[in-house]
Design an enzyme around this catalytic site. Structure first.
Site, short mmCIF file in Angstrom:
data_model
loop_
_atom_site.label_atom_id
_atom_site.label_comp_id
_atom_site.label_asym_id
_atom_site.label_seq_id
_atom_site.Cartn_x
_atom_site.Cartn_y
_atom_site.Cartn_z
N GLN A 12 0.77 -1.11 -0.06
CA GLN A 12 0.07 -0.07 0.00
C GLN A 12 0.96 1.43 -0.12
OE1 GLN A 12 -2.97 -0.56 2.95
NE2 GLN A 12 -4.00 1.42 2.67
N SER A 93 4.80 -5.51 3.26
CA SER A 93 3.41 -5.64 4.23
C SER A 93 2.49 -6.43 3.05
CB SER A 93 3.01 -4.29 4.32
OG SER A 93 1.94 -4.10 4.93
N LEU A 94 1.37 -5.68 2.48
CA LEU A 94 0.62 -6.31 1.62
C LEU A 94 1.26 -7.41 0.58
CD1 LEU A 94 -2.48 -6.55 0.52
CD2 LEU A 94 -1.62 -4.66 -1.14
N ARG A 118 -8.62 -8.69 5.27
CA ARG A 118 -7.62 -8.18 5.93
C ARG A 118 -7.93 -6.65 6.13
NH1 ARG A 118 -2.35 -5.92 4.28
NH2 ARG A 118 -0.80 -6.51 5.87
N HIS A 202 0.56 -2.21 11.39
CA HIS A 202 1.67 -2.53 12.02
C HIS A 202 1.93 -2.23 13.42
CE1 HIS A 202 2.07 -4.56 8.15
NE2 HIS A 202 2.17 -3.56 7.68
N GLN A 251 1.72 -10.59 11.29
CA GLN A 251 1.97 -9.31 10.43
C GLN A 251 1.09 -7.91 10.34
OE1 GLN A 251 0.86 -8.08 6.81
NE2 GLN A 251 2.78 -8.97 5.60
#
Length: 311
Positions: A12, A93-94, A118, A202, A251
């Protein structure tokens, strides 16, 4: 080319209007991947990326499936052009989900459903306006951790993304992030930028979302990846489905250890990195982390040809 090759997938923040337009026009397989995603999610994602509205593209609930689709679509173009498989994969991340799909650990359809869920859980975890994230340039990790502890004052305030040396993102309660931003400038930070995000990703504010997400992960089949995927949480690769589910769950509320990930891959022999997807964010970070590494990218016809020739 000597040395191993690692593919890295952006997350993202790398989205933009018109992204991958040229590649989609010249490679129908990219549009086919977008069409599959659009059918599954009942929203024309290609139209959203090309025409907007930008406000909708930047909403977490759409950004996450769009970036998964974009990264996997670029990977499919690479495959169709005869590009090699990497020795390692990772995602920011993603982007970790895109890496797992490219490695054959997770089906594209299942990954789409997971990332949309998510995004929904993350969006609903913290009331709009109560969380924030800020990028900090020019402070060391130890100094930043001390500032977080000092300025938290009973609220959540934590390092969220270790993107590169001197480039760290913090996340937490908005008022705590604002206190931290002022203190960081006084402490000598070159720059502190409040990020335009709706979710403080996060950090422990998302712990409940992570726990709820475990049920969704348990319902999806995973396979051992065809090549090692280095995960954000522990900077390790995992081959057992339950281990992969566990690190994906953690995560959500844990920091992205990107600096360590790139250094780990370099120690494993990776010398060439290819960023698969729109933007060049990870290429720029990689050069800051390990200047001797070769950073390539694929986001249009010119970069596709140049990278195919290089590797």
């Amino acid at each position: 080319m000597q040395g191993s090759i690692a593919f890295v997938f952006p997350g993202q923040g790398s989205q933009s209007l018109g992204m991958l337009g040229e590649l989609g026009a010249s490679h129908p397989v990219l549009r086919e991947v977008f069409a599959e995603a659009s059918d599954l999610l009942h929203r024309d994602l290609w139209q959203l990326t090309q025409e907007g509205p930008l406000e909708e593209l930047n909403q977490t609930r759409w950004t996450q499936p769009v970036m998964l689709t974009a990264g996997f679509g670029v990977f499919r173009v690479w495959e169709e052009e005869g590009g090699c498989m990497p020795d390692f994969l990772a995602g920011h991340s993603l982007g970790e989900y895109t890496a797992l799909v490219a490695a054959g650990s997770l089906s594209f359809a299942d990954a789409l459903r997971l990332v949309q869920r998510r995004a929904e859980l993350m969006q609903s975890a913290v009331p709009l306006g109560e969380g924030a994230m800020a990028a900090v340039l020019g402070l060391g990790e130890d100094e930043l951790r001390v500032l977080c502890q000092r300025e938290a004052q009973g609220q959540v305030l934590e390092p969220a993304n270790f993107n590169a040396p001197g480039q760290i993102v913090v996340a937490g309660a908005r008022t705590a992030v604002e206190r931290f931003s002022a203190a960081a400038k006084d402490a000598g930070a070159k720059r502190v930028v409040l990020l335009p995000v709706s979710v403080p990703s996060h950090c422990s504010l998302l712990q409940e979302a992570a726990e709820l997400f475990a049920k969704d992960l348990a319902a999806v089949p995973f396979q051992p990846p065809k090549a090692p995927v280095i995960h954000n949480v522990d900077v390790q690769s995992h081959s057992q489905p339950d281990e992969i589910r566990q690190v994906l769950q953690e995560q959500i509320a844990s920091p992205v250890r990107w600096t360590e990930t790139i250094r780990h891959l370099a120690r494993q022999g990776a010398t060439t990195f290819v960023e698969m997807g729109p933007g060049r964010v990870l290429s720029g970070l990689g050069k800051r982390i390990e200047p001797t590494l070769t950073m390539l990218y694929v986001e249009d016809d010119k970069s596709l040809l140049a990278t195919l020739e290089a590797v």
